[in-house]
Design a protein around this motif. Structure first.
Motif, PDB file in Angstrom:
ATOM      1  N   ALA A   1      40.181  45.891  23.160  1.00 44.38           N
ATOM      2  CA  ALA A   1      39.762  45.974  24.550  1.00 44.38           C
ATOM      3  C   ALA A   1      39.901  44.411  24.807  1.00 44.38           C
ATOM      4  O   ALA A   1      39.599  43.442  23.824  1.00 44.38           O
ATOM      5  CB  ALA A   1      38.736  46.616  24.855  1.00 44.38           C
ATOM      6  N   MET A   2      40.036  44.000  26.341  1.00 42.10           N
ATOM      7  CA  MET A   2      39.710  42.773  26.675  1.00 42.10           C
ATOM      8  C   MET A   2      39.050  42.534  28.013  1.00 42.10           C
ATOM      9  O   MET A   2      38.931  43.609  28.540  1.00 42.10           O
ATOM     10  CB  MET A   2      41.190  42.036  26.622  1.00 42.10           C
ATOM     11  CG  MET A   2      41.949  42.616  27.728  1.00 42.10           C
ATOM     12  SD  MET A   2      43.491  41.608  28.051  1.00 42.10           S
ATOM     13  CE  MET A   2      43.035  39.938  28.241  1.00 42.10           C
TER      14      MET A   2
ATOM     15  N   THR B   1      53.865  30.553  49.767  1.00 37.37           N
ATOM     16  CA  THR B   1      52.756  31.718  49.624  1.00 37.37           C
ATOM     17  C   THR B   1      53.410  32.445  48.346  1.00 37.37           C
ATOM     18  O   THR B   1      54.680  32.584  47.945  1.00 37.37           O
ATOM     19  CB  THR B   1      52.569  32.786  50.547  1.00 37.37           C
ATOM     20  OG1 THR B   1      51.747  31.858  51.738  1.00 37.37           O
ATOM     21  CG2 THR B   1      51.743  33.578  50.151  1.00 37.37           C
ATOM     22  N   SER B   2      52.402  32.818  47.472  1.00 36.98           N
ATOM     23  CA  SER B   2      53.040  33.467  46.024  1.00 36.98           C
ATOM     24  C   SER B   2      52.132  34.795  45.923  1.00 36.98           C
ATOM     25  O   SER B   2      50.916  34.816  46.263  1.00 36.98           O
ATOM     26  CB  SER B   2      52.765  32.687  44.814  1.00 36.98           C
ATOM     27  OG  SER B   2      53.696  31.400  45.056  1.00 36.98           O
ATOM     28  N   ILE B   3      52.707  35.838  45.155  1.00 37.64           N
ATOM     29  CA  ILE B   3      51.968  37.105  44.678  1.00 37.64           C
ATOM     30  C   ILE B   3      52.250  37.149  43.102  1.00 37.64           C
ATOM     31  O   ILE B   3      53.318  36.811  42.807  1.00 37.64           O
ATOM     32  CB  ILE B   3      52.352  38.220  45.705  1.00 37.64           C
ATOM     33  CG1 ILE B   3      51.440  39.276  45.399  1.00 37.64           C
ATOM     34  CG2 ILE B   3      53.674  38.537  45.419  1.00 37.64           C
ATOM     35  CD1 ILE B   3      51.446  40.662  46.142  1.00 37.64           C
ATOM     36  N   GLY B   4      51.152  37.411  42.577  1.00 40.95           N
ATOM     37  CA  GLY B   4      51.467  37.453  41.093  1.00 40.95           C
ATOM     38  C   GLY B   4      50.747  38.720  40.592  1.00 40.95           C
ATOM     39  O   GLY B   4      49.795  39.475  41.360  1.00 40.95           O
ATOM     40  N   PHE B   5      51.145  39.314  39.383  1.00 41.26           N
ATOM     41  CA  PHE B   5      50.805  40.643  39.001  1.00 41.26           C
ATOM     42  C   PHE B   5      50.344  40.436  37.512  1.00 41.26           C
ATOM     43  O   PHE B   5      51.082  40.083  36.664  1.00 41.26           O
ATOM     44  CB  PHE B   5      51.528  41.806  39.058  1.00 41.26           C
ATOM     45  CG  PHE B   5      52.160  41.902  40.285  1.00 41.26           C
ATOM     46  CD1 PHE B   5      51.299  42.770  41.396  1.00 41.26           C
ATOM     47  CD2 PHE B   5      53.088  41.509  41.266  1.00 41.26           C
ATOM     48  CE1 PHE B   5      51.572  43.159  42.407  1.00 41.26           C
ATOM     49  CE2 PHE B   5      53.518  41.651  42.457  1.00 41.26           C
ATOM     50  CZ  PHE B   5      52.762  42.540  42.940  1.00 41.26           C
ATOM     51  N   ASN B   6      49.176  40.596  37.134  1.00 40.36           N
ATOM     52  CA  ASN B   6      48.522  40.092  35.761  1.00 40.36           C
ATOM     53  C   ASN B   6      47.981  41.435  34.955  1.00 40.36           C
ATOM     54  O   ASN B   6      46.957  41.513  35.079  1.00 40.36           O
ATOM     55  CB  ASN B   6      47.691  39.009  35.795  1.00 40.36           C
ATOM     56  CG  ASN B   6      47.030  38.418  34.539  1.00 40.36           C
ATOM     57  OD1 ASN B   6      47.713  38.769  33.435  1.00 40.36           O
ATOM     58  ND2 ASN B   6      46.076  37.835  34.603  1.00 40.36           N
TER      59      ASN B   6
ATOM     60  N   ALA C   1      51.774  33.397  28.842  1.00 40.57           N
ATOM     61  CA  ALA C   1      50.657  32.461  28.699  1.00 40.57           C
ATOM     62  C   ALA C   1      49.525  32.942  27.500  1.00 40.57           C
ATOM     63  O   ALA C   1      49.909  34.129  26.936  1.00 40.57           O
ATOM     64  CB  ALA C   1      49.633  32.529  29.939  1.00 40.57           C
ATOM     65  N   ASN C   2      48.661  32.204  27.081  1.00 40.72           N
ATOM     66  CA  ASN C   2      47.917  32.565  26.017  1.00 40.72           C
ATOM     67  C   ASN C   2      47.317  33.880  25.988  1.00 40.72           C
ATOM     68  O   ASN C   2      46.982  34.656  24.947  1.00 40.72           O
ATOM     69  CB  ASN C   2      46.947  31.520  25.509  1.00 40.72           C
ATOM     70  CG  ASN C   2      47.684  30.429  25.000  1.00 40.72           C
ATOM     71  OD1 ASN C   2      48.681  30.329  24.381  1.00 40.72           O
ATOM     72  ND2 ASN C   2      46.965  29.362  25.177  1.00 40.72           N
ATOM     73  N   ALA C   3      46.663  34.294  27.297  1.00 43.40           N
ATOM     74  CA  ALA C   3      45.993  35.323  27.401  1.00 43.40           C
ATOM     75  C   ALA C   3      46.395  36.500  28.449  1.00 43.40           C
ATOM     76  O   ALA C   3      45.576  37.306  28.768  1.00 43.40           O
ATOM     77  CB  ALA C   3      44.658  34.816  28.031  1.00 43.40           C
ATOM     78  N   GLY C   4      47.718  36.338  28.639  1.00 43.89           N
ATOM     79  CA  GLY C   4      48.292  37.422  29.581  1.00 43.89           C
ATOM     80  C   GLY C   4      49.707  36.823  29.961  1.00 43.89           C
ATOM     81  O   GLY C   4      50.141  35.874  29.853  1.00 43.89           O
ATOM     82  N   CYS C   5      50.376  37.942  30.770  1.00 44.19           N
ATOM     83  CA  CYS C   5      51.615  37.658  31.047  1.00 44.19           C
ATOM     84  C   CYS C   5      51.557  38.050  32.846  1.00 44.19           C
ATOM     85  O   CYS C   5      51.005  38.844  33.159  1.00 44.19           O
ATOM     86  CB  CYS C   5      52.687  38.669  30.731  1.00 44.19           C
ATOM     87  SG  CYS C   5      52.825  38.555  28.904  1.00 44.19           S
TER      88      CYS C   5
ATOM     89  N   CYS D   1      57.019  41.221  27.707  1.00 40.33           N
ATOM     90  CA  CYS D   1      56.024  40.000  27.422  1.00 40.33           C
ATOM     91  C   CYS D   1      54.759  40.556  26.913  1.00 40.33           C
ATOM     92  O   CYS D   1      54.064  39.987  25.863  1.00 40.33           O
ATOM     93  CB  CYS D   1      55.887  39.359  28.951  1.00 40.33           C
ATOM     94  SG  CYS D   1      54.868  38.002  28.564  1.00 40.33           S
ATOM     95  N   GLN D   2      54.195  41.561  27.648  1.00 39.40           N
ATOM     96  CA  GLN D   2      52.947  41.928  26.889  1.00 39.40           C
ATOM     97  C   GLN D   2      53.132  42.579  25.445  1.00 39.40           C
ATOM     98  O   GLN D   2      52.341  42.093  24.635  1.00 39.40           O
ATOM     99  CB  GLN D   2      52.508  43.398  27.718  1.00 39.40           C
ATOM    100  CG  GLN D   2      51.867  42.855  29.200  1.00 39.40           C
ATOM    101  CD  GLN D   2      51.586  44.110  29.846  1.00 39.40           C
ATOM    102  OE1 GLN D   2      52.218  45.010  30.266  1.00 39.40           O
ATOM    103  NE2 GLN D   2      50.233  44.114  30.069  1.00 39.40           N
TER     104      GLN D   2
END
Length: 268
Positions: free
Chosen positions: A259-260, A50-55, A33-37, A155-156
């Motif tokens: 930084a973000m 149900t989903s789990i995600g790590f950003n 995505a534009n601001a993260g993976c 990706c990062q």
């Protein structure tokens, strides 16, 4: 947006309670995505997925953990205390969990931030449990995490390059230390009157440059809230109030860093 599917082997997962963790029904995916993976996986079948995600924040050592489950909570938005348990170590960590109700999708979304060593341990776990103060508990088996984490890192690197930032900066320059809490750089008093009048809400993701003397240089929006007044206010406040200790790389030389931050705008 492109998606990479990662083949992962299912393995035996240990748990600390009698509640067996959910077993994944799909493969790991990495969404660009534009601001993260975001690394994510589904559990269950339609309509009860149900989903789990790590950003992970591409800059810094913060990892956002996201769950999406069917149904909406009684309150549209609330913050609760939560306990994160990792296996196979059995380690537990306390965290504040934000719970959102998404009526349009009939979903409940929860987010929490893990930092430093906790974030690193999350990406080496075999199962993860999140227990909230209201009694809600979710447990997920996460087999194949090391390979998935490697794809997430790639990706990062691509994302940082797209922002004009050298990915090796993360290894060359220790995470800059703000002189005051980042959360204090923006308050509800800063909510633009124009945005309040139009009932604008959203999330502004901003990236800024930290100069060797610790002052903030340029600031830009990498994901818009959808409201220019909100986006502009976020960068203006951070440039005005943000201060860091002098930036020194691992060789002891002055350096520039980045930084973000995600600014979540919500009206009362």
């Amino acid at each position: 947006m492109k998606t990479i599917a990662i083949v992962a082997l299912l393995g035996q997962v240990l748990a600390t309670s009698t509640d067996a963790p959910l077993v994944p029904s799909g493969k790991w995916t990495v969404d660009y995505a534009n601001a993260g993976c975001i690394l994510s996986r589904d559990y269950g079948t339609v309509p009860a997925v149900t989903s789990i995600g790590f950003n992970p924040f591409p800059l810094g050592d913060t990892l956002e953990v996201i769950t999406v489950s069917p149904g909406i909570p009684a309150k549209r938005y609330q913050k609760l205390k939560g306990t994160l348990t990792l296996q196979p170590s059995g380690e537990t960590f306390q965290s504040e969990v934000t719970v959102y109700g998404i009526a349009a999708r009939n979903n409940t979304l929860t987010t929490l931030n893990a930092e430093g060593d906790i974030a690193a341990k999350l990406l080496r776990s075999t199962s993860i449990s999140i227990a909230l103060a209201d009694g809600t508990r979710k447990s997920f088996a996460v087999p194949g995490m090391p390979g998935a984490a490697a794809a997430l890192r790639a990706c990062q690197d691509d994302l940082l390059k797209s922002w004009g930032i050298d990915p090796t900066e993360r290894d060359r320059v220790p995470t800059p230390k703000p002189r005051t809490e980042v959360a204090t750089w923006l308050s509800t008093d800063d909510y633009p009157s124009e945005a309040m009048a139009s009932h604008s809400e959203g999330t502004s993701v901003i990236v800024w440059t930290i100069q060797p003397n610790g002052l903030i240089g340029d600031c830009r929006i990498v994901q818009s809230s959808g409201s220019k007044p909100l986006d502009d206010t976020a960068c203006r406040a951070f440039k005005k109030k943000g201060r860091y200790a002098a930036v020194i790389d691992r060789d002891g030389k002055p350096a520039t860093a980045h930084a973000m931050h995600k600014v979540v705008w919500r009206l009362p």
